[in-house]
Design a protein around this motif. Structure first.
Motif, short mmCIF file in Angstrom:
data_model
loop_
_atom_site.label_atom_id
_atom_site.label_comp_id
_atom_site.label_asym_id
_atom_site.label_seq_id
_atom_site.Cartn_x
_atom_site.Cartn_y
_atom_site.Cartn_z
N GLU A 57 0.82 -1.22 0.00
CA GLU A 57 0.00 0.00 0.00
C GLU A 57 0.85 1.27 0.00
OE1 GLU A 57 -2.71 -0.38 3.26
OE2 GLU A 57 -3.58 -2.21 2.44
N SER A 58 1.84 1.33 0.88
CA SER A 58 2.64 2.56 1.00
C SER A 58 3.86 2.57 0.08
CB SER A 58 3.11 2.73 2.45
OG SER A 58 4.10 1.75 2.77
N LYS A 65 6.66 1.45 0.97
CA LYS A 65 7.82 1.62 1.84
C LYS A 65 8.28 0.26 2.37
CE LYS A 65 6.66 6.25 3.13
NZ LYS A 65 6.62 7.26 4.13
#
Length: 164
Positions: free
Chosen positions: A24-25, A27
C-alpha cells in the motif's frame, strides 16, 4: 583475511533479516529477523539444516529469544546458552539494533523492485556486512517461533501478492 567479530561470542555468526515492500505505501519494512549460530552438530557452520541453531530477534528491542534446534525427526531442543561455547544467547542484545534496522531499511529503499528478500548479514563490532540476499526467502526459520499470521505486516504482504 578473517572478518573481526563482536566482543560477545554468542553473537558471532549471521543474522537473517527479511525485508518486504508494503504493497500500500511502497515503503520497506523488516518483516522478521533471526540469528543463526553454528553448533557442535553443524561443524560450527550456522546452517540450520546441518545442525545449526537459531534465536528469533525481537524487532522492537533487538533481544534474542531462547535458541532452537530441530532434529531431522522434528524434535525440538531449546537452549538458553550456546551448546558448544556455553555463551548466553537468551535475552542478549544485538548491539546498536536501532541503527542496524535503519541501515537495512535504507538499503532496501535503494532496491524497491526487490519486494521480499531474506538478507544474510554478519555483524562485527563496527560494521554490518551483507553476505547475500535471498529473493522470496523460505519461511522455515521464522516459523520455528510463530506462524506467519502472527507477523501482521508480513501476512498482509503475502495476502496481497497471493502467497496465501
Amino acid at each position: 583475511m578473517a572478518l573481526p567479530v563482536t566482543s560477545n561470542p554468542s553473537l558471532d555468526t549471521t543474522m537473517r533479516v527479511a525485508t518486504m515492500i508494503d504493497p500500500e505505501s511502497g515503503k520497506p519494512f523488516i518483516a522478521y529477523a533471526v540469528h543463526r549460530f553454528g553448533s557442535p552438530r553443524s561443524g560450527f557452520t550456522d546452517n540450520v539444516q546441518q545442525g545449526g541453531i537459531t534465536a528469533k530477534i525481537d524487532l522492537k528491542n533487538g533481544r534474542l529469544s531462547m535458541a532452537h534446534f530441530y532434529t531431522k525427526e522434528g524434535h525440538k531442543e531449546i537452549f538458553e546458552k550456546h551448546p558448544g561455547s556455553q555463551a548466553i544467547i537468551f535475552n542478549q542484545q544485538i548491539p546498536d539494533w536501532d541503527s542496524i534496522k535503519e541501515r537495512i531499511i535504507e538499503m532496501s529503499c535503494r532496491m524497491p523492485y526487490l519486494k521480499y528478500v531474506g538478507w544474510d548479514f554478519i555483524l562485527t563490532d563496527d560494521q554490518l556486512y551483507v553476505l547475500e540476499g535471498n529473493v522470496a526467502s523460505g519461511l522455515g526459520l521464522v516459523q520455528l517461533y510463530n506462524p506467519m499470521k502472527e507477523y501482521p505486516d508480513a501476512w498482509k504482504f503475502f495476502r496481497h501478492y497471493g502467497y496465501v
